[in-house]
Motif scaffolding. Sequence first.
Motif, PDB file in Angstrom:
ATOM      1  N   GLY A  28     -25.573  -1.684  73.305  1.00  0.00           N
ATOM      2  CA  GLY A  28     -25.163  -2.595  72.240  1.00  0.00           C
ATOM      3  C   GLY A  28     -23.859  -2.173  71.596  1.00  0.00           C
ATOM      4  O   GLY A  28     -22.995  -3.005  71.305  1.00  0.00           O
ATOM      5  N   ALA A  29     -23.699  -0.867  71.396  1.00  0.00           N
ATOM      6  CA  ALA A  29     -22.460  -0.352  70.807  1.00  0.00           C
ATOM      7  C   ALA A  29     -21.277  -0.596  71.734  1.00  0.00           C
ATOM      8  O   ALA A  29     -20.174  -0.936  71.273  1.00  0.00           O
ATOM      9  N   ALA A  30     -21.497  -0.415  73.053  1.00  0.00           N
ATOM     10  CA  ALA A  30     -20.416  -0.634  74.015  1.00  0.00           C
ATOM     11  C   ALA A  30     -19.999  -2.099  74.045  1.00  0.00           C
ATOM     12  O   ALA A  30     -18.799  -2.419  74.102  1.00  0.00           O
ATOM     13  N   VAL A  31     -20.995  -2.994  73.985  1.00  0.00           N
ATOM     14  CA  VAL A  31     -20.692  -4.434  73.972  1.00  0.00           C
ATOM     15  C   VAL A  31     -19.937  -4.805  72.705  1.00  0.00           C
ATOM     16  O   VAL A  31     -18.966  -5.572  72.738  1.00  0.00           O
ATOM     17  N   ALA A  32     -20.378  -4.248  71.582  1.00  0.00           N
ATOM     18  CA  ALA A  32     -19.706  -4.529  70.312  1.00  0.00           C
ATOM     19  C   ALA A  32     -18.270  -4.036  70.335  1.00  0.00           C
ATOM     20  O   ALA A  32     -17.351  -4.719  69.859  1.00  0.00           O
ATOM     21  N   TRP A  87     -12.350  -5.119  70.745  1.00  0.00           N
ATOM     22  CA  TRP A  87     -11.042  -5.006  71.396  1.00  0.00           C
ATOM     23  C   TRP A  87     -10.545  -6.356  71.892  1.00  0.00           C
ATOM     24  O   TRP A  87      -9.349  -6.662  71.804  1.00  0.00           O
ATOM     25  N   GLN A  88     -11.439  -7.198  72.394  1.00  0.00           N
ATOM     26  CA  GLN A  88     -11.037  -8.527  72.857  1.00  0.00           C
ATOM     27  C   GLN A  88     -10.548  -9.381  71.699  1.00  0.00           C
ATOM     28  O   GLN A  88      -9.515 -10.057  71.797  1.00  0.00           O
ATOM     29  N   LEU A  89     -11.300  -9.355  70.591  1.00  0.00           N
ATOM     30  CA  LEU A  89     -10.871 -10.104  69.407  1.00  0.00           C
ATOM     31  C   LEU A  89      -9.593  -9.500  68.822  1.00  0.00           C
ATOM     32  O   LEU A  89      -8.730 -10.226  68.310  1.00  0.00           O
ATOM     33  N   GLY A  90      -9.481  -8.166  68.917  1.00  0.00           N
ATOM     34  CA  GLY A  90      -8.262  -7.522  68.442  1.00  0.00           C
ATOM     35  C   GLY A  90      -7.045  -7.965  69.228  1.00  0.00           C
ATOM     36  O   GLY A  90      -5.965  -8.179  68.672  1.00  0.00           O
ATOM     37  N   ALA A  91      -7.211  -8.114  70.571  1.00  0.00           N
ATOM     38  CA  ALA A  91      -6.107  -8.590  71.412  1.00  0.00           C
ATOM     39  C   ALA A  91      -5.690 -10.001  71.009  1.00  0.00           C
ATOM     40  O   ALA A  91      -4.501 -10.337  71.000  1.00  0.00           O
ATOM     41  N   ARG A  92      -6.669 -10.836  70.671  1.00  0.00           N
ATOM     42  CA  ARG A  92      -6.348 -12.191  70.203  1.00  0.00           C
ATOM     43  C   ARG A  92      -5.622 -12.138  68.861  1.00  0.00           C
ATOM     44  O   ARG A  92      -4.714 -12.930  68.606  1.00  0.00           O
ATOM     45  N   PRO A 136     -17.607 -13.867  61.316  1.00  0.00           N
ATOM     46  CA  PRO A 136     -18.349 -12.848  62.093  1.00  0.00           C
ATOM     47  C   PRO A 136     -17.434 -11.835  62.789  1.00  0.00           C
ATOM     48  O   PRO A 136     -17.934 -10.869  63.356  1.00  0.00           O
ATOM     49  N   MET A 137     -16.115 -12.054  62.759  1.00  0.00           N
ATOM     50  CA  MET A 137     -15.200 -11.142  63.439  1.00  0.00           C
ATOM     51  C   MET A 137     -15.334  -9.732  62.887  1.00  0.00           C
ATOM     52  O   MET A 137     -15.326  -9.536  61.663  1.00  0.00           O
ATOM     53  N   PRO A 138     -15.462  -8.731  63.768  1.00  0.00           N
ATOM     54  CA  PRO A 138     -15.491  -7.345  63.279  1.00  0.00           C
ATOM     55  C   PRO A 138     -14.217  -7.027  62.493  1.00  0.00           C
ATOM     56  O   PRO A 138     -13.115  -7.385  62.921  1.00  0.00           O
ATOM     57  N   LYS A 139     -14.375  -6.387  61.376  1.00  0.00           N
ATOM     58  CA  LYS A 139     -13.213  -6.088  60.531  1.00  0.00           C
ATOM     59  C   LYS A 139     -12.195  -5.215  61.269  1.00  0.00           C
ATOM     60  O   LYS A 139     -10.990  -5.309  61.021  1.00  0.00           O
ATOM     61  N   ALA A 140     -12.671  -4.383  62.184  1.00  0.00           N
ATOM     62  CA  ALA A 140     -11.765  -3.520  62.934  1.00  0.00           C
ATOM     63  C   ALA A 140     -10.774  -4.321  63.769  1.00  0.00           C
ATOM     64  O   ALA A 140      -9.653  -3.875  64.033  1.00  0.00           O
ATOM     65  N   TYR A 160      -9.164  -6.937  62.948  1.00  0.00           N
ATOM     66  CA  TYR A 160      -7.992  -7.256  62.120  1.00  0.00           C
ATOM     67  C   TYR A 160      -6.965  -6.129  62.200  1.00  0.00           C
ATOM     68  O   TYR A 160      -5.762  -6.375  62.375  1.00  0.00           O
ATOM     69  N   PHE A 161      -7.441  -4.901  62.116  1.00  0.00           N
ATOM     70  CA  PHE A 161      -6.529  -3.756  62.147  1.00  0.00           C
ATOM     71  C   PHE A 161      -5.992  -3.498  63.551  1.00  0.00           C
ATOM     72  O   PHE A 161      -4.865  -3.043  63.708  1.00  0.00           O
ATOM     73  N   VAL A 162      -6.786  -3.806  64.573  1.00  0.00           N
ATOM     74  CA  VAL A 162      -6.277  -3.731  65.943  1.00  0.00           C
ATOM     75  C   VAL A 162      -5.093  -4.672  66.103  1.00  0.00           C
ATOM     76  O   VAL A 162      -4.081  -4.332  66.734  1.00  0.00           O
ATOM     77  N   GLY A 163      -5.216  -5.872  65.534  1.00  0.00           N
ATOM     78  CA  GLY A 163      -4.114  -6.833  65.591  1.00  0.00           C
ATOM     79  C   GLY A 163      -2.865  -6.305  64.911  1.00  0.00           C
ATOM     80  O   GLY A 163      -1.744  -6.456  65.433  1.00  0.00           O
ATOM     81  N   LYS A 164      -3.032  -5.674  63.758  1.00  0.00           N
ATOM     82  CA  LYS A 164      -1.883  -5.122  63.039  1.00  0.00           C
ATOM     83  C   LYS A 164      -1.228  -3.985  63.826  1.00  0.00           C
ATOM     84  O   LYS A 164      -0.004  -3.900  63.918  1.00  0.00           O
ATOM     85  N   VAL A 165      -2.056  -3.107  64.382  1.00  0.00           N
ATOM     86  CA  VAL A 165      -1.523  -1.978  65.159  1.00  0.00           C
ATOM     87  C   VAL A 165      -0.782  -2.483  66.390  1.00  0.00           C
ATOM     88  O   VAL A 165       0.300  -1.988  66.742  1.00  0.00           O
ATOM     89  N   GLY A 166      -1.354  -3.485  67.062  1.00  0.00           N
ATOM     90  CA  GLY A 166      -0.689  -4.056  68.233  1.00  0.00           C
ATOM     91  C   GLY A 166       0.657  -4.663  67.884  1.00  0.00           C
ATOM     92  O   GLY A 166       1.635  -4.494  68.617  1.00  0.00           O
TER      93      GLY A 166
END
Length: 274
Positions: free
Chosen positions: A6-10, A15-20, A105-109, A111-117
């Motif tokens: 479950g953690a791996a899927v999450a 990361w997929q949502l972060g890429a978007r 429902p988007m994981p808050k992380a 959002y920060f992946v998007g900023k870092v990218g």
Amino acid sequence: MTADVGAAVAAKGTWQLGARRVHIELLQFARDREAAFFTMILPVLLLVVFGSAFSGDVAPGVSFSQYFLAGMLASGIVYTSFQNLAIVIPQERDDGTLKRLQGTPMPKAAYFVGKVGLVLLIYVVQVVTMMAIGVALFDVHLPDDAGDWWTFTWVSVLGLVCCTLLGVAFSAVARSGRGAPALVSPVVLVLQFTSGVFFQYDELPAWMQQMAALFPLKWLCQGMRSVFLPDSFQRRELAGSWELDRVALVLTVWTVVAAVLALRYFRWQRREDS
């Protein structure tokens, strides 16, 4: 085992949502002319203006343009990460973007992946542009040693991580998005003048050197000088060497401090809405 799956899927979903989010951040950045100017164009413009206005050598075999390029690459890290995020995040908090994202429902992380990218992509474009201009207009010599490029890589990555976290943390200081530029830009400008970007660091007053040594930009500049300037120039550093171990130590300490501050003070909503 189920929990691990479950953690791996999450994590994969994050990361997929972060890429978007990176794609969304790029579109928003391109539409914001003010952000694009201060983040992308200003460092390039300063390189052209100062490189054209000041000629001569700062040391035997070291032109001012060569010295200035190292400082502007270090400043580019601060522009793309710290200044950009410390201004944009309060604006997104003001217009309700962060509040809406918090409610999805988007994981808050993500959002920060998007900023870092976004920060990483902007910095790569900025570096390529400034190096190309330095070589084409000011006869700047790029390193030809793999070790120098490795130093450039880890200084850039560690600096980006450090300044990104500092930008996230500092975003809590501005009371409104409108006031953020007036609060952040002078901080960056003062650090540039005291950290050896526009002037040789060893020629600054002692109190100014001591003050600048408390902050990351001075060490970013020193790390970049070790890449783009000959080893003979390190005699002009205060310690008589590049002190790359201390550069790494200071940036790492600031990264840890910034992470703690970001976790403690980052806000999704305005103070009056909390």
